[in-house]
Design an enzyme around this catalytic site. Structure first.
Site, PDB file in Angstrom:
ATOM      1  N   ASP A 191       0.800  -1.230   0.000  1.00 21.40           N
ATOM      2  CA  ASP A 191       0.000   0.000   0.000  1.00 21.40           C
ATOM      3  C   ASP A 191       0.831   1.277   0.000  1.00 21.40           C
ATOM      4  OD1 ASP A 191       0.905  -0.155   2.636  1.00 21.40           O
ATOM      5  OD2 ASP A 191      -0.867   0.864   3.394  1.00 21.40           O
ATOM      6  N   GLU A 192       2.095   1.196  -0.307  1.00 21.34           N
ATOM      7  CA  GLU A 192       2.923   2.394  -0.306  1.00 21.34           C
ATOM      8  C   GLU A 192       3.944   2.333  -1.421  1.00 21.34           C
ATOM      9  OE1 GLU A 192       3.882   4.489   3.864  1.00 21.34           O
ATOM     10  OE2 GLU A 192       4.568   2.444   3.660  1.00 21.34           O
TER      11      GLU A 192
END
Length: 460
Positions: free
Chosen positions: A94-95
């Site tokens: 998610d990053e």
DNA sequence: TCTGGGGTCCTAGACCTT
DNA sequence: TCTGAAGGTCTAGGACCC
């Protein structure tokens, strides 16, 4: 992405929207992977033991992670990032960092802000989820900006304002300063980034050693020249299991190590890799952790060789008192295999019966026979007449299912016998309806939030 | 309270080679 | 031939990140 796993679950399950949701291991030794913002109000946070989370938020929904589902969403978001720039460095599902300048997506603060805003809108449209964007001239500052932007925001650090912004922040804000280093600095009277600068580089090196000291001092001065690296090569592959109850039986420990070695090799082969150094990890009953490693003459992806090395390493470990975790890893990776390692294995251990080592699945003697289905909380199911739903809980021979879909109203709950023939596991539904015009594009899903900043996008 | 899983990087001592 | 310095590799552990 903001509270990624929890947000994806809320998007997938209408009845959980606006509610406290905790995703993580649900066993007696599980920890929290992600808590929704509603759950954080109760003090629940990542890495907290699940038992503690349950005490703090007894009425929250507790779900096991669905990594395949999250990965599909992550792929959609990463594709949006790669449309902005060839230099995308994923940090996790998610990053990611994005070098906006390298992709020509931004050349000054204003164009970066526009690109960031457009990206957030695209993520929302494609995945149905919210993400936050941090924009700055370096990776460290972009990361700090994205933290400040959460949830669902955009923060740009203007060139020239970096030092003033960093100064009053806690040393824990800097990447690489965790609980241990934070404590170490606090004992030396250093709690803010300004105080790192005041202490001076020599003092930092004295306190933390060469690499860490120099690095941290530079970060405190907002100096971070690390480039965005698109292709990171894997350095090691490992698998590990924590057991619900400590294992005392030495024979069982040995069998578990063999099983882990096989799993590790499957992962290794799946990635097209082989490795030279075999690592055994043992966490004992008192949480003390030992690692033992052995370096072979050349890289291998042969399960027999890895099993034998792991077994030799286990011989040197005292497991009296019991073990709570076992792990097997391989490092010193190469993308080729040295065939004569078969000879190495055979030479040291007079000819073990040669199994077909490439067989993907072998019996696992230590494992009980699998249940018909494991109805894991949060996972999707389909009922022959009631349609799509998800497991709300199970036990005592019953499984409770809530029937709803991402675009339905909150649904009804029904309970079935665990062996009900009308009930079967199902794949997740897309979070965003797939339109005919989307054919060829990413299919629906929830999205992670990403933080990205081009090293040149703002400051360049 | 009681601590997951999968990684990366750094440090330091032992040992070996040059 | 012996000794010591320097550097590389292996091993183990710690810290950190998401």
């Amino acid at each position: 992405m903001d509270a990624f796993f929890a947000q994806a679950e809320q998007a997938s399950k209408p009845s959980l929207r606006g509610k406290a949701v905790v995703v993580g291991g649900l066993g007696p030794r599980g920890v929290v992977a992600t808590a929704s913002y509603e759950a954080r109000v109760f003090g629940v946070h990542s890495a907290m033991p699940m038992a503690q989370a349950r005490r703090l938020a007894p009425n929250a929904a507790y779900l096991t992670p669905r990594f395949t589902f999250y990965r599909a969403i992550s792929d959609q978001v990463m594709a949006l990032l790669r449309a902005l720039s060839p230099l995308v460095e994923p940090l996790s599902l998610d990053e990611a960092f994005v070098d906006l300048e390298a992709g020509g997506a931004a050349w000054d603060a204003e164009s970066a802000r526009l690109a960031g805003a457009r990206l957030r809108a695209d993520i929302r449209a494609v995945t149905g989820l919210t993400g936050s964007v941090g924009l700055a001239a370096s990776k460290m500052l972009a990361k700090i900006a994205s933290e400040q932007a959460k949830p669902n925001g955009l923060v740009l650090i203007e060139p020239g304002t970096e030092r003033a912004l960093l100064g009053p922040l806690s040393v824990r804000t800097l990447p690489g300063v965790g609980p241990a280093t934070g404590d170490h600095l606090r004992r030396a009277g250093i709690t803010t980034i300004d105080e790192i600068v005041e202490a001076g580089e020599d003092e930092l090196v004295r306190l933390l050693g060469k690499a860490h000291g120099h690095g941290l001092y530079a970060m405190a001065l907002a100096r971070d020249e690390r480039p965005v690296v698109a292709e990171r090569e894997t350095k090691s592959v490992s698998v590990e299991d924590t057991y619900d109850v400590d294992i005392h039986d030495r024979l069982r420990v040995g069998l578990e190590v063999q099983r882990l070695a096989d799993r590790c090799v499957r992962r290794l082969r799946g990635a097209g890799l082989s490795g030279r150094t075999i690592v055994l990890k043992v966490r004992r009953y008192d949480f003390s952790t030992l690692t033992r490693s052995e370096t072979l003459r050349g890289p291998t992806d042969d399960p027999a060789v890895v099993r034998e090395a792991a077994a030799r390493l286990l011989d040197s470990v005292d497991t009296t008192g019991g073990v709570r975790l076992l792990g097997v890893g391989v490092s010193g990776l190469a993308d080729y295999t040295q065939e004569d390692l078969f000879a190495q294995a055979a030479g040291e251990h007079a000819e073990a019966p040669e199994e077909e080592t490439a067989a993907p699945e072998q019996p696992r003697p230590a494992e009980p026979a699998p249940a018909e289905h494991s109805w894991r909380p949060g996972h999707d199911v389909r009922h022959a007449s009631l349609g799509h739903g998800w497991v709300q809980g199970s036990g005592l021979g019953r499984v409770t299912v809530r029937f709803e879909t991402p675009d339905s109203e909150p649904g009804r709950v029904r309970t079935f016998r665990v062996d009900d023939p009308d009930l079967e596991p199902a794949d997740p539904l897309p979070l965003v309806p797939v339109r005919p015009s989307d054919a060829g594009g990413p299919d629906g899903g929830a999205g992670p939030e990403q933080k990205g900043v081009g090293s040149g996008a703002v400051g360049g």
